[in-house]
Motif scaffolding. Structure first.
Motif, PDB file in Angstrom:
ATOM      1  N   ASP A  73      33.924  40.754  63.866  1.00  0.00           N
ATOM      2  CA  ASP A  73      34.483  41.926  63.206  1.00  0.00           C
ATOM      3  C   ASP A  73      35.025  41.496  61.844  1.00  0.00           C
ATOM      4  OD1 ASP A  73      36.006  44.049  62.296  1.00  0.00           O
ATOM      5  OD2 ASP A  73      36.951  44.458  64.236  1.00  0.00           O
ATOM      6  N   TRP A 127      36.167  43.244  59.270  1.00  0.00           N
ATOM      7  CA  TRP A 127      37.393  43.906  58.835  1.00  0.00           C
ATOM      8  C   TRP A 127      38.612  43.231  59.452  1.00  0.00           C
ATOM      9  CZ3 TRP A 127      41.501  46.561  60.999  1.00  0.00           C
ATOM     10  CH2 TRP A 127      42.266  47.326  60.114  1.00  0.00           C
ATOM     11  N   SER A 128      38.539  42.938  60.748  1.00  0.00           N
ATOM     12  CA  SER A 128      39.670  42.313  61.430  1.00  0.00           C
ATOM     13  C   SER A 128      39.879  40.870  60.993  1.00  0.00           C
ATOM     14  CB  SER A 128      39.464  42.359  62.949  1.00  0.00           C
ATOM     15  OG  SER A 128      39.451  43.692  63.417  1.00  0.00           O
ATOM     16  N   TYR A 137      34.450  47.187  54.477  1.00  0.00           N
ATOM     17  CA  TYR A 137      34.251  46.670  55.835  1.00  0.00           C
ATOM     18  C   TYR A 137      34.637  47.676  56.914  1.00  0.00           C
ATOM     19  CZ  TYR A 137      33.779  42.300  53.302  1.00  0.00           C
ATOM     20  OH  TYR A 137      33.370  41.329  52.420  1.00  0.00           O
ATOM     21  N   ARG A 138      35.059  48.879  56.488  1.00  0.00           N
ATOM     22  CA  ARG A 138      35.422  49.911  57.458  1.00  0.00           C
ATOM     23  C   ARG A 138      35.074  51.284  56.878  1.00  0.00           C
ATOM     24  NH1 ARG A 138      41.389  50.399  60.349  1.00  0.00           N
ATOM     25  NH2 ARG A 138      40.865  52.025  61.862  1.00  0.00           N
ATOM     26  N   GLU A 185      35.422  55.323  57.740  1.00  0.00           N
ATOM     27  CA  GLU A 185      36.045  56.330  58.598  1.00  0.00           C
ATOM     28  C   GLU A 185      35.626  57.735  58.170  1.00  0.00           C
ATOM     29  OE1 GLU A 185      40.336  55.090  59.779  1.00  0.00           O
ATOM     30  OE2 GLU A 185      40.069  54.374  57.711  1.00  0.00           O
ATOM     31  N   ASP A 214      34.907  55.892  63.762  1.00  0.00           N
ATOM     32  CA  ASP A 214      35.518  54.861  62.908  1.00  0.00           C
ATOM     33  C   ASP A 214      34.641  53.622  63.043  1.00  0.00           C
ATOM     34  OD1 ASP A 214      37.014  52.936  61.656  1.00  0.00           O
ATOM     35  OD2 ASP A 214      38.782  53.137  62.927  1.00  0.00           O
ATOM     36  N   ARG A 248      33.242  49.822  61.939  1.00  0.00           N
ATOM     37  CA  ARG A 248      33.616  48.562  61.309  1.00  0.00           C
ATOM     38  C   ARG A 248      32.374  47.694  61.123  1.00  0.00           C
ATOM     39  NH1 ARG A 248      39.378  46.791  64.113  1.00  0.00           N
ATOM     40  NH2 ARG A 248      40.435  48.805  63.817  1.00  0.00           N
ATOM     41  N   ARG A 249      32.459  46.822  60.159  1.00  0.00           N
ATOM     42  CA  ARG A 249      31.320  45.966  59.800  1.00  0.00           C
ATOM     43  C   ARG A 249      31.379  44.657  60.575  1.00  0.00           C
ATOM     44  NH1 ARG A 249      30.020  45.267  53.425  1.00  0.00           N
ATOM     45  NH2 ARG A 249      28.425  43.639  53.473  1.00  0.00           N
ATOM     46  N   PHE A 258      27.200  47.951  61.223  1.00  0.00           N
ATOM     47  CA  PHE A 258      28.403  48.699  61.575  1.00  0.00           C
ATOM     48  C   PHE A 258      28.366  49.099  63.044  1.00  0.00           C
ATOM     49  CE2 PHE A 258      28.569  49.048  57.012  1.00  0.00           C
ATOM     50  CZ  PHE A 258      29.928  49.061  56.727  1.00  0.00           C
ATOM     51  N   ASP A 269      33.268  49.342  67.787  1.00  0.00           N
ATOM     52  CA  ASP A 269      34.229  48.344  68.259  1.00  0.00           C
ATOM     53  C   ASP A 269      33.458  47.098  68.685  1.00  0.00           C
ATOM     54  OD1 ASP A 269      33.192  48.924  70.865  1.00  0.00           O
ATOM     55  OD2 ASP A 269      34.653  50.537  71.075  1.00  0.00           O
TER      56      ASP A 269
END
Length: 443
Positions: free
Chosen positions: A271, A273-274, A298-299, A301, A319, A321-322, A350, A353
């Motif tokens: 992930d 973004w994280s 990276y996200r 929404e 939502d 995420r990349r 993407f 989760d």
């Protein structure tokens, strides 16, 4: 007569003494080369200036500017789902709205301008309209030595870019997909980063530079392996995710006639973004607004599942995420630690989760379908060093290995053999001289 004979014996032993001295000297030099001189030379040179370029290969990229402006890319503009009149409603509804009649109450119907043309701002184009697929792509990296560098450490700056060859005529800004400017200070022998917050990674996108707090301590090798590389796993730093993961030893081989160890690393899905958020959170106190600009790409929404080609209710807001995956293979000359060839199979996509990303990536059929008709791809790039880069790198590695082999093995062996022979010859001459002197004295 006895005194003359004794003098003659001493003169006869002089060559022997010279040979003994010469032999001792040669052996000393040989030992110094092996234990002092060559080990001192096993340091990363301070004049590094190398460029690696990959083969041009077909790949895919989500064009961020097109997505942000809700404008299908030129390569996708003629696709049915990427035309405003098809994506937002039918022509009859548009004509009715243009004539002043009430438009149907639906979010999917675009507004219409005074001249009857559809207003793309209200159209929900699928993400596939912003992904250019099967385009020629290549990567280039230049590594140079910069300050601070000294007898013990070297600071390397690596500028890496991912480019579109089909847009090369528009210049670097037009053809740039993304780039990093990475700076790291290494121990010149072990190739490991020093334990100080001197590392920086500057992220650059097609839209321009993105800056944020950058000084940090990193672990893992990256641009070079240590001298006398071992057949084991090493920690390897990935600048795309700010994570360190093992790169495994695969086996021994040769590359262009040069001895090499093969190492492979399989990453992801990670992930992005994280991982990038956590990285910046670990090196700065409190909130830094600059981090938001870095994380923006990276996200995603507020878009619908239908736009991303996801199963289930197409109107469901998601939502996304990349996520990053990469299979990295490098071939390393074990004597010098120099990387002589490399390939990467990079895929960024993407997902909602981690669980959904894992399920998608492990479904090989789904990945193959995504490759053919991408709906969630951020970047797909599978390539390796081009022939010119390999030839140049192999030549440099061979020169370095030959130099170490010459002064670390061949020269010491030759000097050692000559030294031993000189010692033996000196001892023999000295013994003969001594016997000659004693015989003459008795006479």
């Amino acid at each position: 007569m006895a005194r003359q004979s004794s003098s003659a014996g001493r003169k006869a032993s002089v060559p022997g003494l010279i040979l003994v001295g010469l032999g001792t000297f040669l052996i000393t030099i040989a030992l110094a080369l092996v234990f002092f001189v060559v080990p001192a030379q096993k340091k990363t040179p301070l004049d590094i200036n190398s460029t690696t370029v990959t083969e041009v290969v077909p790949g895919a990229v989500l064009v961020g500017g097109a997505l942000a402006s809700n404008t299908p890319t030129e390569l996708n503009a003629d696709r049915e789902e990427c035309r405003a009149e098809d994506a937002g409603g039918d022509d009859e509804a548009a004509d009715d709205a243009a004539e002043g009649e009430d438009a149907p109450e639906s979010e999917d119907v675009e507004t219409v301008t005074e001249d009857g043309e559809a207003d793309d701002a209200e159209v929900q184009f699928p993400v596939t309209c912003f992904i250019d697929n099967d385009i020629p792509m290549f990567s280039q990296r230049r590594v140079t030595a910069v300050e601070p560098s000294d007898a013990e450490v070297i600071t390397m700056q690596a500028a890496q870019t991912l480019m579109r060859e089909d847009l090369a005529d528009g210049g670097d800004e037009e053809s740039l997909i993304n780039a990093t400017v990475d700076r790291i200070t290494l121990d010149r022998v072990t190739a490991e980063p020093i334990d100080e917050p001197t590392s920086t990674v500057q992220l650059v996108s097609a839209g321009g530079e993105e800056s944020a707090p950058t000084g940090f301590v990193r672990n893992g090798i990256q641009y070079k392996f240590p001298f006398d590389t071992e057949q084991r796993a090493y920690d390897y730093f990935d600048a795309g995710t700010f994570t360190t993961n093992p790169i495994e030893f695969v086996g021994e081989t040769t590359v262009g006639g040069v001895e090499a160890y093969e190492f492979k690393q399989e990453l992801g899905p990670i992930d992005m973004w994280s991982s990038i958020r956590d990285h910046f959170a670990s090196i700065t106190e409190g909130y830094d607004p600059a981090v938001e600009s870095v994380l923006a790409s990276y996200r995603r929404e507020g878009m619908t599942a239908g736009q991303w080609g996801l199963e289930g209710d197409p109107e469901r807001v998601v939502d996304m995420r990349r996520f990053y995956t990469n299979t990295r293979t490098v071939w390393v000359n074990p004597d010098t630690g120099q990387i002589v060839n490399g390939t990467e199979q990079q895929f960024q996509f993407f997902a909602e989760d981690q669980a959904e990303a894992d399920a998608f990536f492990n479904d090989k059929t789904a990945v193959e379908e995504e490759s053919a008709d991408p709906t969630r791809t951020a970047v797909r790039f599978n390539s390796g060093w081009n022939e010119e880069t390999q030839e140049k790198t192999l030549s440099d590695a061979q020169d370095s290995a030959d130099s170490l082999n010459t002064f670390g093995r061949i020269v010491p062996i030759i000097l050692g053999v000559l030294g031993v022979l000189s010692l033996i010859g000196g001892v023999i001459l000295g013994a003969r001289g001594g016997r000659g002197g004693r015989s003459a004295a008795r006479a």
